[in-house]
Scaffold this motif. Structure first.
Motif, PDB file in Angstrom:
ATOM      1  N   TYR A   1      26.446  -1.128  32.423  1.00 23.77           N
ATOM      2  CA  TYR A   1      27.230  -2.347  32.647  1.00 23.77           C
ATOM      3  C   TYR A   1      27.731  -2.422  34.081  1.00 23.77           C
ATOM      4  O   TYR A   1      27.832  -1.412  34.774  1.00 23.77           O
ATOM      5  N   ALA A   2      28.077  -3.639  34.474  1.00 21.39           N
ATOM      6  CA  ALA A   2      28.520  -3.910  35.847  1.00 21.39           C
ATOM      7  C   ALA A   2      29.792  -3.154  36.229  1.00 21.39           C
ATOM      8  O   ALA A   2      30.060  -2.959  37.411  1.00 21.39           O
TER       9      ALA A   2
ATOM     10  N   THR B   1      27.968   3.432  31.416  1.00 21.01           N
ATOM     11  CA  THR B   1      26.631   3.527  30.834  1.00 21.01           C
ATOM     12  C   THR B   1      26.774   4.174  29.468  1.00 21.01           C
ATOM     13  O   THR B   1      27.453   5.191  29.331  1.00 21.01           O
TER      14      THR B   1
ATOM     15  N   THR C   1      23.694  -4.292  33.477  1.00 18.04           N
ATOM     16  CA  THR C   1      22.876  -4.228  34.686  1.00 18.04           C
ATOM     17  C   THR C   1      21.561  -3.510  34.414  1.00 18.04           C
ATOM     18  O   THR C   1      20.630  -3.617  35.205  1.00 18.04           O
TER      19      THR C   1
END
Length: 134
Positions: free
Chosen positions: A23-24, A28, A8
């Motif tokens: 990330y979704a 992180t 993301t």
């Protein structure tokens, strides 16, 4: 390995030399450029089969000069030492981020086994070559 969630956010931090990737799933990771370079998925680093890996040294101060998208599944960093053949998929980056402590230990063990320091200059030729990476 199963596909990782999609990223993301992706930020190249030049000053601290880390790639920050979110990330979704809420994860992180802050992956140092040196780790990215040492574990580049390219044939130049990984070789063409088990046991053909080329130990990377002298990469502590390597920088990412550019980060090119590869389709919707990966990025290709251009490193300051000229290396640019590694294609890092979102899944590979997720795995590097998740396993970076173990990967650092493995790297340090391989350096010790080879009797070299992580800041040693790369050996000329860098090991066996298939002749495609010059």
């Amino acid at each position: 390995m199963a596909d990782a969630p999609l990223p993301t956010a992706l930020t190249v931090h030049q000053h601290s030399r880390v790639l920050e990737i979110g990330y979704a799933d809420g994860q992180t990771f802050r992956i140092p450029f040196e780790l990215l370079r040492v574990y580049s998925p390219s044939a130049e680093v990984q070789g063409h089969g088990p046991g053909q890996e080329v130990l990377q040294t002298g990469k502590r101060h390597v920088e990412v000069l550019a980060l090119e998208p590869v389709g919707h599944y990966a990025v290709q960093p251009h490193f300051s030492d000229g290396h640019r053949s590694g294609i890092f998929t979102w899944t590979y980056l997720y795995d590097l981020g998740r396993r970076q402590d173990a990967l650092w230990r493995d790297y340090e063990d391989r350096l010790a086994a080879a009797g070299v320091d992580r800041d040693a200059p790369m050996a000329e030729g860098g090991g066996p070559s298939c002749g495609h990476h010059h």
